[in-house]
Motif scaffolding. Structure first.
Motif, short mmCIF file in Angstrom:
data_model
loop_
_atom_site.label_atom_id
_atom_site.label_comp_id
_atom_site.label_asym_id
_atom_site.label_seq_id
_atom_site.Cartn_x
_atom_site.Cartn_y
_atom_site.Cartn_z
N ARG A 12 62.92 -16.52 -0.12
CA ARG A 12 62.79 -15.89 1.20
C ARG A 12 62.18 -14.51 1.08
O ARG A 12 61.35 -14.11 1.89
CB ARG A 12 64.16 -15.81 1.90
CG ARG A 12 64.73 -17.18 2.24
CD ARG A 12 66.16 -17.06 2.66
NE ARG A 12 66.91 -16.55 1.51
CZ ARG A 12 68.20 -16.27 1.51
NH1 ARG A 12 68.90 -16.41 2.60
NH2 ARG A 12 68.80 -15.83 0.42
N VAL A 13 62.55 -13.79 0.03
CA VAL A 13 61.98 -12.45 -0.20
C VAL A 13 60.50 -12.59 -0.54
O VAL A 13 59.66 -11.83 -0.04
CB VAL A 13 62.75 -11.72 -1.33
CG1 VAL A 13 62.04 -10.42 -1.72
CG2 VAL A 13 64.19 -11.46 -0.92
N ARG A 15 58.42 -15.02 0.37
CA ARG A 15 57.68 -15.37 1.59
C ARG A 15 57.53 -14.18 2.51
O ARG A 15 56.45 -13.96 3.06
CB ARG A 15 58.38 -16.53 2.31
CG ARG A 15 58.15 -17.89 1.67
CD ARG A 15 58.64 -19.02 2.55
NE ARG A 15 60.06 -18.92 2.90
CZ ARG A 15 61.06 -19.42 2.19
NH1 ARG A 15 60.79 -20.07 1.06
NH2 ARG A 15 62.31 -19.29 2.58
N SER A 16 58.59 -13.40 2.66
CA SER A 16 58.51 -12.19 3.50
C SER A 16 57.48 -11.22 2.95
O SER A 16 56.68 -10.66 3.69
CB SER A 16 59.87 -11.49 3.59
OG SER A 16 60.80 -12.27 4.29
N ARG A 17 57.50 -11.05 1.64
CA ARG A 17 56.55 -10.13 1.00
C ARG A 17 55.11 -10.59 1.24
O ARG A 17 54.24 -9.79 1.59
CB ARG A 17 56.85 -10.05 -0.50
CG ARG A 17 55.92 -9.15 -1.26
CD ARG A 17 56.37 -9.07 -2.73
NE ARG A 17 55.42 -8.35 -3.52
CZ ARG A 17 54.50 -8.93 -4.30
NH1 ARG A 17 54.44 -10.25 -4.41
NH2 ARG A 17 53.66 -8.20 -5.00
N ARG A 19 53.96 -12.47 3.67
CA ARG A 19 53.62 -12.26 5.09
C ARG A 19 53.35 -10.80 5.38
O ARG A 19 52.42 -10.47 6.12
CB ARG A 19 54.75 -12.78 5.99
CG ARG A 19 54.77 -14.27 6.15
CD ARG A 19 55.60 -14.77 7.34
NE ARG A 19 56.79 -14.03 7.65
CZ ARG A 19 58.02 -14.32 7.22
NH1 ARG A 19 58.21 -15.36 6.43
NH2 ARG A 19 59.05 -13.59 7.57
N VAL A 20 54.15 -9.92 4.80
CA VAL A 20 53.98 -8.49 5.03
C VAL A 20 52.65 -8.01 4.46
O VAL A 20 51.91 -7.26 5.12
CB VAL A 20 55.17 -7.69 4.43
CG1 VAL A 20 54.86 -6.21 4.34
CG2 VAL A 20 56.44 -7.93 5.26
N ALA A 42 55.12 -4.89 10.74
CA ALA A 42 56.34 -5.68 10.91
C ALA A 42 56.18 -6.67 12.06
O ALA A 42 56.52 -7.86 11.92
CB ALA A 42 57.53 -4.76 11.16
N ALA A 45 53.79 -9.42 11.03
CA ALA A 45 54.37 -10.29 10.00
C ALA A 45 55.57 -11.07 10.52
O ALA A 45 56.02 -12.02 9.86
CB ALA A 45 54.78 -9.47 8.78
N VAL A 47 58.63 -9.77 10.90
CA VAL A 47 59.82 -9.33 10.17
C VAL A 47 60.31 -8.02 10.78
O VAL A 47 59.58 -7.35 11.52
CB VAL A 47 59.52 -9.12 8.66
CG1 VAL A 47 59.04 -10.41 8.02
CG2 VAL A 47 58.54 -7.99 8.43
N THR A 51 62.81 -4.65 6.72
CA THR A 51 62.38 -5.55 5.64
C THR A 51 61.28 -4.89 4.81
O THR A 51 61.29 -4.95 3.58
CB THR A 51 61.87 -6.89 6.21
OG1 THR A 51 62.94 -7.51 6.92
CG2 THR A 51 61.35 -7.81 5.13
N LEU A 55 61.45 -3.65 0.87
CA LEU A 55 60.47 -4.03 -0.15
C LEU A 55 59.92 -2.81 -0.88
O LEU A 55 59.15 -2.95 -1.84
CB LEU A 55 59.32 -4.83 0.48
CG LEU A 55 59.69 -6.22 0.99
CD1 LEU A 55 58.54 -6.82 1.80
CD2 LEU A 55 60.08 -7.14 -0.15
#
Length: 196
Positions: A12-13, A15-17, A19-20, A42, A45, A47, A51, A55
């Motif tokens: 999940r981290v 994928r978030s990274r 996207r960001v 944000a 993305a 998020v 988030t 990061l």
């Protein structure tokens, strides 16, 4: 804080990274560096702003990581490079021309150039980034010179600037970007036909 399981980064981290970072280049291209905000990234993305801070990013470090992670040179690893330095030069310049025809880096290039003129931190980042990226091309051109395939007065740094400069000129100053089929003639023009 990065969520880890053993030595693995939580998916999940990751994928978030991703996207960001993708959103950061899109936001930069769309808003310019002056209008680039953590809130905007944000939102783009999908998020929370927290988030991005978790990061470990502020505006400048976010742009830096996005550029580094999302724009990988095909010949960055010496084991993956063609053996012939002339072929290396062709591969590097082809990659650059392809990237400048359509990529997130190409899209945000005008914003980077403008922002670097207005912000000292972005200027240092942009200059360090381009110097680092140009080093691979300079190394291949130096190998050509050291193999005796260029005139003794050949300057690898200047040749790298001429080759990359032509690609960036076509991206920023003309309506037609350099095509892949034009790379060979460009390299032959700058290096001379005898080098091949």
């Amino acid at each position: 804080m990065v969520s880890r399981q053993g030595d693995r980064v939580d998916p999940r981290v990751r994928r978030s990274r991703e996207r960001v970072l993708t959103a950061a280049l899109a936001e930069l291209a769309d808003k310019g560096y002056g209008g680039f905000t953590i809130d905007g990234v944000a939102t783009r993305a999908g998020v929370a702003r927290s988030t991005i801070y978790r990061l470990g990013h502020d505006r400048l470090s976010l742009v830096a990581e996005a550029m580094e992670v999302l724009n990988v040179q095909p010949t960055a690893d010496p084991a993956d490079r063609p053996g012939d330095p002339y072929e290396q030069v062709l591969a590097i310049v082809t990659h650059l021309a392809d990237a400048m025809r359509g990529s997130p880096m190409s899209d945000c290039l005008p914003a980077l150039v403008d922002g670097a003129e207005r912000d000292a931190g972005l200027r240092r980042l942009h200059h360090a980034y381009t110097t680092d990226r140009r080093a691979t091309l300079v190394a291949a051109l130096t190998q050509l010179r050291d193999a005796g395939r260029t005139p003794p007065t050949f300057a690898p740094d200047l040749a790298a600037e001429a080759l990359a400069g032509a690609v960036f000129y076509r991206r920023l100053m003309t309506p037609t970007r350099l095509g892949s089929r034009e790379v060979g003639p460009l390299v032959a023009t700058v290096l001379g036909p005898a080098v091949a």
